[in-house]
Structures are given as structure tokens and as C-alpha cells.
Design an enzyme around this catalytic site. Structure first.
Site, PDB file in Angstrom:
ATOM      1  N   ASP A 292      42.992  63.989  83.110  1.00 50.28           N
ATOM      2  CA  ASP A 292      44.072  64.564  82.323  1.00 50.28           C
ATOM      3  C   ASP A 292      45.367  64.330  83.088  1.00 50.28           C
ATOM      4  O   ASP A 292      45.347  64.037  84.285  1.00 50.28           O
ATOM      5  CB  ASP A 292      43.801  66.064  82.137  1.00 50.28           C
TER       6      ASP A 292
ATOM      7  N   ASP B 115      41.716  70.553  83.157  1.00 50.38           N
ATOM      8  CA  ASP B 115      41.927  71.968  83.442  1.00 50.38           C
ATOM      9  C   ASP B 115      42.014  72.821  82.191  1.00 50.38           C
ATOM     10  O   ASP B 115      42.140  74.036  82.289  1.00 50.38           O
ATOM     11  CB  ASP B 115      43.215  72.160  84.264  1.00 50.38           C
TER      12      ASP B 115
ATOM     13  N   ASP C 137      39.502  69.978  77.620  1.00 58.15           N
ATOM     14  CA  ASP C 137      38.743  69.097  78.507  1.00 58.15           C
ATOM     15  C   ASP C 137      37.256  69.432  78.546  1.00 58.15           C
ATOM     16  O   ASP C 137      36.452  68.644  79.043  1.00 58.15           O
ATOM     17  CB  ASP C 137      39.300  69.189  79.935  1.00 58.15           C
TER      18      ASP C 137
END
Length: 893
Positions: free
Chosen positions: A332, A624, A628
Site C-alpha cells: 500500500d 494497514d 488491505d
């Protein structure tokens, strides 16, 4: 009522039509209708697949080939009446089962965490009156009242907003709070982050107020869909588990076949049936590496401890090794590669363009002009620009000084001013709050006895339209200012403009009509900056042969700019909408060239991970947010952020980074490769030694020789050497250059062709040496007990010398002999035990051994040490071959 509603793009439906579709109104539902809808459609709770029973989960831990091998060893001990050894082996089996059971139960917490992400209470209109209800009693058609600090209980289409901002970073990856609107958003496949008239279950309202009608609850919400993805991917095996399963099956089948063949061979040649049965069992006992699973588990556990010391917490034991074989990391952007803290990096006063150092909300950094540090207080234009950003501002530093309270963008402006020493101490008299449709904010401040001052900040287009002059000039160079704004925007910076206007001290209130004839001050360029250590970490990944792919919900331009800054090489940027239009083959081709994906949803990240795995990649995923979680669960190893990560992402992961530091992944990869290297060394030492013992028994039986070892001797050797020698390889220091090696192919077996050759060579050498000494001493009229004691000590010494070889598979060990103090201690203990079994009368009686002379020991050392010199010579030949091969390739190129 049309519900459950399928395939409706609520963002593109007008508020009136939404009320019609869900059979509701702005006054909400009456309590009877609410009860009817709950009875018909159920509560607003995400349904989770019930976990298997505790008994089944515990029983499943025994369904492993290596466990079968251990149980076979325990059965052999039972038939040999070796109760103590049987108890030890069964204890190892039980310990492995308990560890696996505990880990699997923990994995179920991910789904439970999703349930906790939903709000516990919600304010709704019932019969036109505001009431607070449990979020699970929110139904489709309810009108929900939203305000700063509340958690959104369901997916809601807004019909009224007032400065409403929502933090959706955990769901979309967008680092800034999203300003919401009630206007229709046209389009079908609109990413979540662009559905500005909709708020989603589990997100937070950070500012303002709003009202909306519930359009989706429970499993139909975006968070409910994520739960479905997690369930789809809840059972995934790691490469190490798969390899150990294959290895265990092959080993158990081979041992069963050899033992059965031995038994049938003996019956064919009319051996006593009880004797041949014991011989077959002895062979199995000798060949079964009963300590191997325990040593592998201990090695993994120590790897977990070492990773924890480097800020990486492993939640799933086999994942320690998986990191070492990782070929792709899908990361990410927000909070992983970047700080998730907006930072002003550029201030352009048109006459000068300054670069600001420092990142995040700590007010520390320099002002650079043409690359040189300058005093910001020496430029009046810069001071006024900083004052405007600091005073037209509602943010404040948190009490501990490590964060901000308020809007991240305003926090960035405040921190920029504090870096220069500019304080926001002017008395505020009035404010025009920021509205998305206005695109600016204005504040009125007390300046002096004669004047007050209006500061304005907002989009460059809007603020410049209000300006007629420029600070330090009599007129505004509009084209120059617009070009400067475009230049900053092309660098993926978020650009704000500021201006001011002096008014009479009698003016204590402002209206939009007062915002004109401003003096233009300058432009702010800000971004969520990369973490300082990420560039080096990604460089290390590249050197280690690991590809880094960014998958983010942020905008295309921002994603590409961050990728360039941190060193991610890509052939372009693809968006979630483009992925939707791709077939699986098209996505596979895209992944060959593209390493940056923007405006993605959980489904897109899920598809990317699955496609990479289908291509044979070992995929690690970092993240996080809630968004995800499915990819974290699907990946070969999921890596969550410990500080900024949501509980859902942490529970879905295999590893948690305590410090949210991408660079810690590199350290963890090194530890993972070290763990796998040790597993190979352990196998390389265990199999030839166990195989050699079994081969001695089999050779004696096939050729009708007297048995050079008794079953009791084999049990002694396996017990003493496995504990005293084999376990010491775990403490072997890390080899150099682990991160300069390419990742292992996913299809590479634990037993490589080299390891198979070495196992065969060592086993044959051990058998040859043992029988040579056995028959030599028998021919010299030695007692059979003495001859067997010589063989017993010869095998142990073979294993001691070979253990030194196994300190490294390819490198010479003559400079590392004393590098592992635990190995030296283990060898010392084993030798003391050998002295005991050889010279203590009580042990002579129990184990049928006899004392040896110094001449015997000379023979034992001379024969057994041949393995050390032969293995080191083979390493030399392999290194010469490698050098020649590299030289030939160099000449050809």
C-alpha cells in the site's frame, strides 16, 4: 420496498429517488416498519462463517506427513518396548499440535475484528424524532444523523451535508479526509474514494454534519464484502508447509517401502519371524528422522524471536521462512511507503520558490533556496505567506507535539509556519468555513488599532480570481502564478493559494461579498511524503531480487510521483477501472510491465495478488487498512502495520511491523532466508546420518552379515546426536550475502539435486567406514561387543565431523570452526556421553558395549574424519566450477 437492492449505483441516484427505492422519507421510518424490516431482513451485522469446532481444529494438526513419520517412530518404540523414547516422540507430536491449534484459533480473530469495526450506536430519525439505537438495529431506509467523531454504521447515501469530512483511509487508502457532498455523482464504475455523496460502514466522521439514508446494511455493505473476501482466502498454505508436506510424504513412503521389503526379504530367506520383524523395525527407527520436525519448529521459533528484535512480529510460524522466498511485495502507499502525514514541501512566492525539508507533523526542518539553506525570516513575502497559512487555519498541534488535531492539510500549513518560527497569535474575529462548492476559507483577524486583516486560502483558481495585486508588486502577473501552480500540480503536489486584504478596524464580520481585491501572497505545495528509510529499503529489495508493486486507492498522479521518489520502477500506471476491463490474461500481461496501480478497491488488490500467485510468484502484501485485509489473507505472507494499522489488517496478517517501517521488511527477509538456510543444513545433516544407520542394518540383512549395531545402539545414537548435535545448527551465525542472492524458485524442493548427492555420498561413506572397521576388528579376533562399540563410536564421530561441514553448504568452514559456541558445547557433551557408554560398567551392561583402547580410537578418528575432508574438497571443486562458468559467460558476453 425494493430490498435487498442489487446492482444500483446509489451515488448516481438522486436523493428523492433513493427515498422512493428504499420506501422512506426525510423524517425516517416509524418503529413498526423498522421492526418489520428487522424481522424480514435481519440485523445490521456482518455474517461470518462459523469457525470449525475446537476438537476438529486440534485433530487437524495431526494430518501431516511429518506427523505420520513421528507416529510411526512412536509405534516402533512401542513394539521395541522403549517406553521412554515413545513418550518423548509423542510429546513432540503433541507440542506441534498445540502450537498449530493456537495459531489457527488466532486466525479467526480477523473476522471478529471486522464485526467490531461497526459502530456500537447510531443516531437516527424515527417518526421524525432523533433517537440513539444500537447500530445492529439500523435498517435500510433509516435516516442517520452524522457528526464529527462518530463511526458510520452502514452504507449511507447523503442528502444533506455541512462541512462533512470523513476519514476513509482504512477503507480506500486515501490519506486525506474526504469532503462529502449530497450532489449526484455520475458514472457506473466509480471507485469508492470518488463516491463523494456516500459514506461507508466502519469509516469515521472527522468534521462537520450530515444526514443520509441507509442503502446497504450487513453483508451488502463494502465492509461486508471485504468479510466475504477474507472468508474466501482464509485457508492458504505457505511454501514451507507445502514443501514439508511433499518431503514428509516422500520420506514416509520410502521408509515404509524399505521396512516392508526388508521384512519380506527375511521371510524369503527363512529368518526367524520375530527377529526379522525387529530388524525391519530397527531399520525404520534408524531411518526415521524423528527429531527433524521438532528441530525445524525450534528453528522457526528462534527466527520469530530474532524478527521480533528487529520490529517484525510473526503470527504464523511457517511464515518466517516464507519471507525468504518472497519474489514480489505488493505494498500500500498511504502509511506504508509514506508517513500518512501531509507535509508542505514547496512554497512559491512567485519571486522565489523555497523547498522545505523535514516530513510529518514534527516542526523541524530547513528552508532551501536554490539548494542552499536560508533564514526564512529574512524574506518578508515568505513570512506573510506563512502567516496566512497559519492564521487562516483551524488545526492545532497535539499536546505531545507528535501529531495534529484537525484537518491534515491545515496541520501541514501550521507545521510549515512553526518551522520558520512564525506563530499564530492574531485574534480571530470571524470566519467563512471551507465549503467544497466555494473552494476557499477566509478568516478575519485583529491587526492593529486602525486595521483588521482578512486571510484567504483555497484552490489556486479560486483565490487568484479574487486577487488584483501581488505582494511586492503593483499588479498581479496571473499567467506566471497559474504556471507556477500547474508546475507544482504536475509533481503530484496538492496546491493551495493564499492571499490577504486589509480592512478597517470597525469591520468585525465578513461575508463572501468581502472576498475581493485581495493581495496574492503565494502557493503551497504539499504531499504525504515518503518515509525517509523507504528508498534504501526498496533498493535492498531490488538487490535481493524482490520486485515491489504499489497498489493504492490514491490518485494516479500521486501514486506515480511517490513511486518515482522511492525508486519503484514501472512501465506506467493502471487504475482499478482499467483492471475491471481486463481479462485474467490481460492483467497478467499488465503485471509484467506495470508496478503501480492506483484508485484500486479491495477486489482489485485481491485480483492482483491471485494473478501473481498464478504466475508462480511468492507474494507478500503490506497494508494497514480494512481494505488491505482480503489481500493480506490471500497472500503467501501478509504484513500489517502495528502502529497505524487497523485491528482487522493485523488479525488478517502473518506478520506485523511494530514500527510501521517498510525497511523492517528487508531485515525480516534476511532472517527468513537465514531460517530456510538452516532448515536445509539441518536436513543435509539429519538425512545422511539417519539414512546411513538404516543402510547399515539393511546391508547386513541383505548380505547375511552379523549386525554391526543393535536396535538399542540406534536409539542411543538418534537420541544423543539429534539433541546434542543437530539442534546446534540452529545457533549457527548468519551467513554473509543472504540479500545478494536471488529468491529461491517456488518450485525448488527442500532436497535439491546437490543435497541429494551429498546425502548419498555421506551415507555410503558412513556405511563403508563402519563395515570396514567392524570386519577388520572381527578378523583380528576382537570380541563382537568391542567391534559393535567401535561401530557405535565411529558413526557418532562421523556425525560430529560431518556436522562441521554442514556449517555451510557451499563455503569452506576452516575459518568458522569455532564460530558457534553452542555447537562446540554440544560436541563436548556428546563426546562425554560416548565416554560414558564406552567405559562405565553400568552402561556397558545396559547397552552391550565394551571399553576401547587408544588404538581403537585412532582408527575411529582416522576413518570418520574422511567425511570432513571429502566434503570440503567437493566444495572446492564446486567453487572452481562456478568460477569457470562465470568466466566463460563473461567471455561470451
Amino acid at each position: 420496498m425494493l430490498y435487498p437492492v442489487a446492482d444500483i449505483n446509489w451515488h448516481s441516484v438522486s436523493a428523492d429517488d433513493v427515498f422512493s427505492l428504499v420506501d422512506s422519507s426525510e423524517n425516517g421510518l416509524d418503529k413498526h416498519e423498522v421492526e418489520a424490516r428487522i424481522e424480514r431482513f435481519g440485523f445490521n451485522e456482518v455474517s461470518f462463517k462459523k469457525p470449525a469446532s475446537a476438537f476438529y481444529q486440534f485433530f487437524k494438526q495431526f494430518l501431516s506427513p511429518l506427523i505420520y513419520v513421528l507416529l510411526a517412530a512412536a509405534a516402533a518404540m512401542f513394539f521395541l518396548s522403549e517406553w521412554a523414547d515413545m513418550a518423548v516422540i509423542l510429546g513432540v507430536v503433541l507440542a506441534n499440535a498445540v502450537i498449530g491449534f493456537v495459531q489457527e484459533r488466532k486466525a479467526q480473530h480477523a473476522l471478529e475484528s471486522l464485526a467490531r469495526m461497526l459502530a456500537s450506536e447510531a443516531a437516527v430519525l424515527r417518526d421524525g424524532k432523533r433517537v440513539v439505537v444500537s447500530s445492529k438495529k439500523v435498517v435500510v431506509g433509516d435516516v442517520v444523523l452524522l457528526e464529527g467523531g462518530c463511526r458510520v454504521p452502514a452504507d449511507i447515501r447523503l442528502f444533506y451535508v455541512k462541512n462533512l469530512q470523513v476519514d476513509e483511509s482504512a477503507l480506500t487508502g486515501e490519506s486525506l479526509s474526504i469532503r462529502k457532498t449530497s450532489d449526484i455523482v455520475v458514472g457506473e464504475d466509480i471507485p469508492l474514494a470518488d463516491r463523494l455523496n456516500t459514506v461507508f460502514a466502519g469509516t469515521f466522521v472527522t468534521h462537520g454534519q450530515g444526514r443520509g439514508v441507509v442503502v446497504s446494511i450487513a453483508d451488502n455493505t463494502e465492509i461486508g464484502r471485504i468479510s466475504g473476501f477474507i472468508e474466501q482466502s482464509s485457508d492458504f498454505s505457505t511454501p514451507l508447509v507445502r514443501k514439508l508436506n511433499v518431503f514428509g510424504k516422500q520420506l514416509s513412503l520410502a521408509i515404509m517401502f524399505i521396512a516392508f521389503f526388508t521384512f519380506m526379504w527375511g521371510l524369503w530367506f527363512n529368518y526367524d519371524i520375530e527377529f526379522i520383524f525387529l530388524a525391519a523395525v530397527s531399520l525404520a527407527v534408524a531411518a526415521i528422522p524423528e527429531s527433524l520436525p521438532a528441530i525445524v519448529t525450534i528453528n522457526l521459533a528462534i527466527g520469530v524471536k530474532k524478527m521480533a528484535e528487529r520490529n517484525a512480529i510473526i503470527r504464523n510460524l511457517p511464515s518466517v521462512e516464507t519471507l525468504g522466498s518472497t519474489t514480489v511485495i505488493c505494498t500500500d502507499k498511504t502509511g506504508t511507503l509514506t508517513k500518512n502525514q501531509m507535509t508542505v514541501t514547496v512554497i512559491d512566492t512567485i519571486s522565489r520558490r523555497y523547498t522545505l525539508t523535514g516530513a510529518g507533523y514534527e516542526p523541524v526542518g530547513e528552508f532551501l533556496y536554490n539548494g542552499q539553506g536560508v533564514d526564512p525570516l529574512s524574506d518578508d513575502n515568505l513570512i506573510r505567506t506563512l502567516e496566512a497559512g497559519a492564521w487562516c487555519n483551524d488545526a492545532a498541534l497535539s499536546e505531545n507535539g507528535s501529531g495534529i488535531e484537525g484537518d491534515p492539510t491545515e496541520g501541514a500549513l501550521l507545521v510549515a509556519a512553526l518551522k520558520a518560527g512564525v506563530a499564530s497569535d492574531l485574534q480571530r474575529l470571524d470566519v467563512i468555513p471551507f465549503e467544497p462548492e466555494n473552494q476557499y476559507m477566509a478568516t478575519l483577524h485583529k491587526l492593529d488599532e486602525q486595521n483588521n486583516i482578512i486571510y484567504v486560502k483555497g484552490s489556486p483558481e479560486k483565490v487568484l480570481s479574487f486577487c488584483t495585486t501581488q505582494e511586492g508588486k503593483t499588479s498581479l502577473d496571473l499567467k506566471e502564478a497559474e504556471n507556477a501552480a500547474r508546475s507544482m500540480a504536475s509533481e503530484a503536489l496538492r496546491v493551495l493559494a493564499v492571499g490577504y486584504k486589509k480592512v478597517d478596524a470597525s469591520k468585525t464580520q465578513i461575508t463572501p461579498e468581502d472576498i475581493n481585491k485581495l493581495v496574492f501572497l503565494g502557493l503551497y505545495g504539499m504531499m504525504d511524503p515518503p518515509r525517509d528509510e523507504v528508498v534504501h529499503a526498496i533498493g535492498m529489495c531490488t538487490n535481493a531480487g524482490i520486485r515491489v508493486i504499489m497498489v493504492t486507492g490514491d490518485h494516479r498522479e500521486t501514486a506515480l510521483a511517490i513511486a518515482k521518489k522511492v525508486g519503484i520502477k514501472t512501465g506506467g500506471v493502471s487504475t482499478g477501472a482499467e483492471i475491471d476491463d481486463m481479462e485474467s490474461e490481460d492483467l497478467a500481461c499488465c503485471l509484467d510491465e506495470t508496478s503501480v496501480f492506483a484508485r484500486t478497491s479491495p477486489e482489485h488488490k485481491f485480483k492482483i495478488v491471485q494473478n501473481l500467485q498464478q504466475k508462480g510468484e511468492i507474494v507478500a502484501v503490506t497494508g494497514d487498512g480494512i481494505n488491505d485485509a482480503p489481500a493480506l489473507k490471500t497472500a503467501d505472507i501478509g504484513i500489517a502495520m502495528g502502529m497505524s494499522g487497523t485491528e482487522v489488517s493485523r488479525e488478517s496478517s502473518d506478520m506485523v511491523l511494530v514500527d510501521d517501517n517498510f525497511a523492517s521488511i528487508v531485515a525480516a527477509v534476511e532472517e527468513g532466508r537465514n531460517v530456510y538456510s538452516k532448515i536445509q543444513k539441518i536436513i543435509l545433516w539429519t538425512l545422511p546420518t539417519n539414512g546411513g544407520e538404516g543402510l547399515i542394518i539393511m546391508t547386513a540383512l541383505l548380505f547375511g552379515f552379523t549386525f554391526p549395531l543393535l536396535p538399542l545402539h540406534i536409539i542411543w545414537i538418534n537420541t544423543v546426536t539429534a539433541i546434542g548435535l543437530g539442534t546446534t545448527l540452529i545457533a549457527e551465525p548468519k551467513e554473509e550475502g543472504l540479500l545478494r542472492r536471488p529468491p529461491r524458485p517456488a518450485t525448488e524442493p527442500l532436497l535439491t539435486s546437490l543435497i541429494k548427492k551429498l546425502i548419498l555420498i555421506v551415507a555410503i561413506l558412513m556405511v563403508t567406514g563402519s563395515f570396514t572397521l567392524f570386519f577388520f576388528n572381527l578378523n583380528n579376533n576382537e570380541d563382537i561387543t568391542v567391534a559393535r562399540t567401535i561401530v557405535l563410536n565411529t558413526i557418532v564421530m562421523f556425525e560430529v565431523f560431518y556436522l562441521l561441514n554442514c556449517k555451510s553448504i557451499n563455503k569452506h568452514v576452516h575459518k568458522q570452526i569455532f564460530s558457534n559456541k553452542f555447537m562446540l558445547i554440544g560436541i563436548t557433551i556428546v563426546m562425554l556421553l560416548q565416554m560414558g557408554i564406552t567405559y562405565l560398567p553400568a552402561m556397558n551392561s545396559i547397552f552391550h558395549t565394551a571399553p576401547l583402547t587408544s588404538a581403537h580410537w585412532v582408527m575411529i578418528v582416522a576413518i570418520s574424519s574422511t567425511v570432513f575432508f571429502l566434503m570440503e574438497f567437493l566444495k572446492y571443486l564446486r567453487s572452481k566450477k562456478t568460477v569457470l562458468s562465470e568466466h566463460e559467460q563473461s567471455e561470451r558476453s
